[in-house]
Design a protein around this motif. Structure first.
Motif, short mmCIF file in Angstrom:
data_model
loop_
_atom_site.label_atom_id
_atom_site.label_comp_id
_atom_site.label_asym_id
_atom_site.label_seq_id
_atom_site.Cartn_x
_atom_site.Cartn_y
_atom_site.Cartn_z
N TYR A 248 5.31 15.35 -1.97
CA TYR A 248 5.59 13.87 -2.12
C TYR A 248 4.20 13.17 -2.06
O TYR A 248 3.01 13.62 -1.30
CB TYR A 248 6.11 13.33 -0.62
CG TYR A 248 7.41 13.85 -0.59
CD1 TYR A 248 8.24 13.00 -1.07
CD2 TYR A 248 8.08 14.90 0.07
CE1 TYR A 248 9.72 13.14 -1.15
CE2 TYR A 248 9.19 15.24 0.02
CZ TYR A 248 10.40 14.42 -0.32
OH TYR A 248 11.60 14.75 -0.47
N LEU A 249 3.94 12.45 -3.08
CA LEU A 249 2.74 11.84 -3.21
C LEU A 249 2.90 10.29 -3.10
O LEU A 249 3.75 9.59 -3.31
CB LEU A 249 2.34 12.09 -4.66
CG LEU A 249 2.03 13.30 -5.20
CD1 LEU A 249 3.24 13.76 -5.97
CD2 LEU A 249 0.79 13.50 -6.15
N GLU A 250 1.72 9.66 -2.76
CA GLU A 250 1.71 8.00 -2.34
C GLU A 250 2.01 7.25 -3.77
O GLU A 250 1.65 7.98 -4.72
CB GLU A 250 0.13 7.78 -2.03
CG GLU A 250 -0.07 6.28 -1.71
CD GLU A 250 -1.22 5.97 -1.44
OE1 GLU A 250 -1.46 5.48 -0.11
OE2 GLU A 250 -2.25 6.45 -2.09
N SER A 251 2.84 6.53 -3.69
CA SER A 251 3.30 5.74 -4.93
C SER A 251 2.26 5.31 -5.74
O SER A 251 2.43 5.74 -7.01
CB SER A 251 4.29 4.67 -4.56
OG SER A 251 5.50 5.18 -4.02
N ALA A 252 1.14 4.96 -5.16
CA ALA A 252 0.02 4.20 -6.18
C ALA A 252 -0.50 5.39 -6.78
O ALA A 252 -1.18 5.15 -7.90
CB ALA A 252 -0.94 3.88 -5.19
N MET A 253 -0.57 6.56 -6.28
CA MET A 253 -1.06 7.73 -7.06
C MET A 253 -0.27 8.37 -8.20
O MET A 253 -0.86 8.51 -9.35
CB MET A 253 -1.35 9.02 -6.09
CG MET A 253 -2.25 8.89 -4.94
SD MET A 253 -2.12 10.37 -3.77
CE MET A 253 -2.87 11.58 -4.85
N VAL A 254 1.05 8.01 -8.01
CA VAL A 254 2.12 8.24 -9.08
C VAL A 254 1.85 7.27 -10.05
O VAL A 254 1.83 7.36 -11.36
CB VAL A 254 3.36 8.44 -8.43
CG1 VAL A 254 4.47 8.41 -9.68
CG2 VAL A 254 3.49 9.56 -7.55
N ALA A 255 1.69 6.18 -9.70
CA ALA A 255 1.76 4.96 -10.64
C ALA A 255 0.47 5.15 -11.56
O ALA A 255 0.44 4.87 -12.75
CB ALA A 255 1.55 3.49 -10.03
N ALA A 256 -0.71 5.50 -10.89
CA ALA A 256 -1.90 5.59 -11.75
C ALA A 256 -1.86 6.95 -12.59
O ALA A 256 -2.25 6.77 -13.74
CB ALA A 256 -3.11 5.97 -10.60
N THR A 257 -1.26 7.83 -12.27
CA THR A 257 -1.10 8.94 -12.95
C THR A 257 -0.22 8.67 -14.35
O THR A 257 -0.35 9.22 -15.49
CB THR A 257 -0.48 10.27 -12.36
OG1 THR A 257 -1.45 10.75 -11.46
CG2 THR A 257 -0.19 11.46 -13.40
#
Length: 156
Positions: free
Chosen positions: A138-147
């Motif tokens: 599980y990754l912080e949503s902001a990290m996913v959005a940046a990726t």
């Protein structure tokens, strides 16, 4: 507008697509990218590096097709990233707005927790026994959005 339906041509947000990627552990990331490209027609971003919890550097790269993306991770160091794990499916990854809450929900079954400078959990990995032999990330949503944004830019 229905938040589950994205109009054609609009950005995909981490909240819209919680299933982010499939992590595959490989012995040689360059050979694996060639194989996945040749056999499945996938393209990959350049190799990236990041420290794992033990401090060693791991090498990884994402497919440009997705979501969900294919993440190739080259074996590095001991523990969940080491050669003793063998090549193959390593984890399923999801965006999560409350990583600390998700960690608590697994009641001690998260064995790798990456915390940010504010001490909040940014990434967790569960133990395989938490879900029928499958490790979850599980990754912080902001990290996913940046990726998402990085991969979208690389694909053009």
């Amino acid at each position: 507008m229905d938040p589950k339906k994205q109009p054609e041509g609009t950005a995909v947000s981490a909240a819209y697509v919680p299933f982010f990627h499939v992590g595959i552990l490989v012995a040689n990331i360059d050979a694996a990218a060639r194989d996945f490209s040749d056999l499945l027609g996938l393209e990959f971003e350049p190799v990236r590096s990041a420290p794992i919890v033990s401090g060693e550097m791991m090498r990884f790269r994402y497919s440009l097709q997705g979501p969900p993306y294919i993440e190739l991770v080259q074996m590095a160091g001991p523990g969940i990233w080491g050669p003793d794990q063998g090549e193959g499916l390593h984890h399923l990854a999801f965006g999560e707005p409350d990583v600390d809450g998700r960690c608590a929900a697994f009641d001690g079954q998260a064995d790798t927790v990456v915390r940010g400078p504010d001490a909040a959990a940014k990434v967790i990995f569960t133990r395989p026994e938490a879900l029928h032999g499958i490790r979850l990330e599980y990754l912080e949503s902001a990290m996913v959005a940046a990726t998402f944004e990085r991969l979208r830019s690389a694909a053009h």
